[in-house]
Design an enzyme around this catalytic site. Structure first.
Site, PDB file in Angstrom:
ATOM      1  CE  LYS A  30      -0.691   0.296   5.023  1.00 10.46           C
ATOM      2  NZ  LYS A  30       0.086   1.509   5.233  1.00 10.46           N
ATOM      3  CB  THR A  31       4.015   2.266   1.715  1.00  8.87           C
ATOM      4  OG1 THR A  31       3.475   1.968   3.011  1.00  8.87           O
ATOM      5  CG2 THR A  31       4.851   3.530   1.821  1.00  8.87           C
ATOM      6  CG  ASP A 209      -1.007   4.827   5.058  1.00 11.99           C
ATOM      7  OD1 ASP A 209      -1.680   3.889   4.583  1.00 11.99           O
ATOM      8  OD2 ASP A 209       0.127   4.665   5.546  1.00 11.99           O
ATOM      9  CD  GLU A 210      -2.087   1.814   8.372  1.00 12.53           C
ATOM     10  OE1 GLU A 210      -3.155   1.182   8.409  1.00 12.53           O
ATOM     11  OE2 GLU A 210      -0.975   1.261   8.325  1.00 12.53           O
ATOM     12  CD  GLN A 240      -3.407  -4.887   8.146  1.00 12.44           C
ATOM     13  OE1 GLN A 240      -2.354  -4.731   8.744  1.00 12.44           O
ATOM     14  NE2 GLN A 240      -3.495  -4.764   6.835  1.00 12.44           N
ATOM     15  NE  ARG A 547       1.590  -7.606  11.064  1.00 13.43           N
ATOM     16  CZ  ARG A 547       1.283  -6.795  10.043  1.00 13.43           C
ATOM     17  NH1 ARG A 547       2.123  -5.860   9.677  1.00 13.43           N
ATOM     18  NH2 ARG A 547       0.137  -6.916   9.410  1.00 13.43           N
TER      19      ARG A 547
END
Length: 583
Positions: A30-31, A209-210, A240, A547
């Site tokens: 996504k970044t 973002d987020e 998330q 993770r």
């Protein structure tokens, strides 16, 4: 420049007119998509960088995105930094001078303490509790008067009175607290249409973002900036969303689609981080959530090893199992490639002691070693003074915990010193609690305080294992000494990472151990009777699972000595659900 992207990423980048939601699964790049979209706007669509806003939650993430873009934008940073900028520039229109001062958390709590002294029954209320309520009110854009209208109990009315006095004091001293940076910016936009239009004209393209972690105030800030053009891209993942306890509203992704018509939705489901076995395990867990969409991630990586699901007899065996597995892994890999994740800070103690015994270096991320946590050092100071009333360092520490508290303790000190050999360590701790009312320093309704209370309860587990007070203090000293030696040797700089599941968000490790998969731990005891909270606990486990890059271990025990008592543990429903499906 788009050749580095997969088809879904490319489509999300090329959509530059109108609103869009990018549902980005864990490890789906996504970044990269956000930063490529900014570069695409500048290079292909000829948008002036001055007209672009890139907003996120942490300075670290903002810095990383800014470095990737490589061009100075109209704004790139956190929500709070953006608010601070707006208020420096335009705050005078709502009676905020440009030279305002920002209070940190300690400053705010000190001010609330002073105000509470002027309010009836103030002793019954924790300043931290009041601060959390005021913070929540501001997150939800409620002024003191608006909050007072919702007051439904005597406690609410006291908080409303304190909130009003607190805000008046801030205004008189030209001071803002951290929550005001967004709260006041939204009010500025709502009260002054000309300024809002000016900002909308300048910031023609907004990327956030987020987005699943935004609260009501942050959502409204973004909605106002988006204006009528709505050239706004938000990136998020329902699965998330793990911060409802600090105001995050998972429904903001749905509200966005309602508020911005013709929103385009893009799904990033290709994972670049984990093996397919890890992703399948994660999906099997999260697919039991019913209140939000779930992405089914896939990868071109290797299928990988099976997830290790391990049942052990007790927490000591759990710690030993982890230590022995790490010894196998570390023969070929770096200790820093390994993470131990847990739901509660108190769970770190047994792992820390096992690692010290096996000589495994470790680093606590976002936390403090068990015996160095403030609340643990406070109680140890009381015990050390009981054993040795001449211990000046410990005396100085407990004096700072309150004059009356110390006087009560000091009056009984000689009696406690004489009785110390007849009392168990746990009985000594209980007498300290009774005499000093130490636990009243913490409010169970405050998440941080609740974590401290859990740590205090976990100290009682050590007390039960070492009933003789001198043996107990010797054990603590040995553990502290061993860690100090590891630190001096520099071993720990490259150690295994220990952290809570919340702290793990945004990180990745080749090897991940998630411990304590039992009812009451994960899911946490405070979430057991609420579907939304259970679903958030499941999302928290999902975040932990995703993770892992190469190998994932999940452990649970039959019996656990936790918070000073031995309990028969019940395997987490999240594991039972998966096992039932396989059967």
């Amino acid at each position: 420049m788009l050749n580095d992207l997969n088809n879904e990423q490319k489509q999300a980048v090329e959509h530059t007119e109108g609103p869009s939601i990018i549902l980005a699964g864990a490890g789906s790049g996504k970044t990269r998509v956000l930063t490529y979209k900014v570069m695409y706007l500048i290079e292909e669509k000829k948008v002036d960088p001055f007209n672009i806003v890139m907003m996120t939650f942490t300075n670290k993430a903002a810095k990383e995105m800014q470095e990737r873009v490589g061009v100075k934008l109209g704004f790139s940073g956190t929500f709070h930094t953006f608010g601070a900028l707006m208020l420096r520039k335009y705050g005078r229109f709502i009676n905020i001078s440009s030279d305002y001062v920002i209070y940190d958390e300690d400053d705010s709590i000190s001010l609330i303490k002073n105000i509470l002294k002027t309010v009836n029954y103030y002793k019954k209320i924790s300043p931290n509790y009041v601060k959390n309520i005021i913070s929540s009110a501001k997150d939800n854009l409620l002024s003191p008067d608006e909050y007072a209208r919702f007051a439904s109990s005597g406690m609410d009315e006291i908080v409303a009175e304190v909130y009003k006095k607190y805000q008046n004091k801030l205004q008189k001293t030209n001071t803002l607290d951290f929550d005001d940076l967004i709260f006041k910016t939204v009010k500025l936009f709502e009260l002054n249409e000309d300024i809002l239009k000016r900002c909308q004209q300048q910031y023609t393209h907004i990327l956030v973002d987020e987005f699943q972690d935004t609260n009501a105030g942050q959502y409204q800030l973004v909605r106002h900036l988006g204006g009528t053009k709505g050239n706004i891209t938000v990136v998020g993942d329902f699965a998330q969303s793990i911060y409802s306890w600090r105001g995050a509203d998972i429904k903001n992704l749905e509200k966005f689609e309602e508020d911005f018509k013709n929103t385009q939705i893009f799904h990033l489901e290709q994972n670049y981080r984990s093996t397919q076995n890890v992703l399948d395990f994660a999906y099997d867990i999260i697919s039991h959530n019913e209140t939000h969409p779930v992405l089914k991630l896939y990868t071109n990586n290797a299928h990988g090893e099976d997830v290790g699901l391990i049942e052990l007899e007790n927490e000591e065996q759990e710690a030993v199992f982890i230590a022995k597995e790490i010894e196998k892994i570390s023969g070929n890999d770096d200790y820093a490639d390994i993470a131990i994740l847990y739901r509660m800070n108190a769970q770190s103690r047994v792992i820390e002691e096992a690692f010290l015994h096996y000589g495994i270096p470790y680093v606590l991320i976002g936390g403090t070693r068990f015996y160095e946590r403030k609340e643990i050092k406070d109680i140890l100071s009381y015990i050390r003074v009981i054993v040795n009333p001449l211990d000046e360092v410990s005396l100085e520490r407990i004096k700072k915990l309150g004059k009356r508290r110390f006087e009560k303790f000091n009056q009984e000190l000689e009696k406690l010193n004489n009785a110390k050999d007849k009392l168990t360590t746990d009985e000594v701790i209980q007498k300290v609690f009774t005499l000093t009312s130490y636990l009243e320093l913490y409010d169970e309704n405050d998440p941080e305080d609740f974590s401290r209370i859990e740590n205090i309860k976990e100290l009682r587990s050590v007390a039960m294992a070492f009933p003789n007070i001198n043996d107990f203090l010797q054990q603590v000293a040995l553990v502290e000494s061993e860690y100090s030696e590891s630190e001096k040797s520099g071993k720990n700089k490259n150690g295994v990472h220990l952290m809570t599941l919340h702290q793990a968000k945004g990180l990745e490790f080749p090897f991940v151990f998630i411990i304590g998969l039992e009812e009451g731990i994960l899911p946490h005891s405070r979430a057991l009777y609420d579907q939304h909270e259970i679903e958030e606990e499941r999302r928290l486990l999902y975040v932990g699972i995703t993770r892992a890059k190469k190998k994932l271990f999940i452990s649970y025990v039959q019996r656990r000595f936790l918070f000073g008592r031995r309990i028969y543990a019940q395997v987490s429903r999240f594991i039972e659900e998966k096992v039932r499906e396989e059967l």
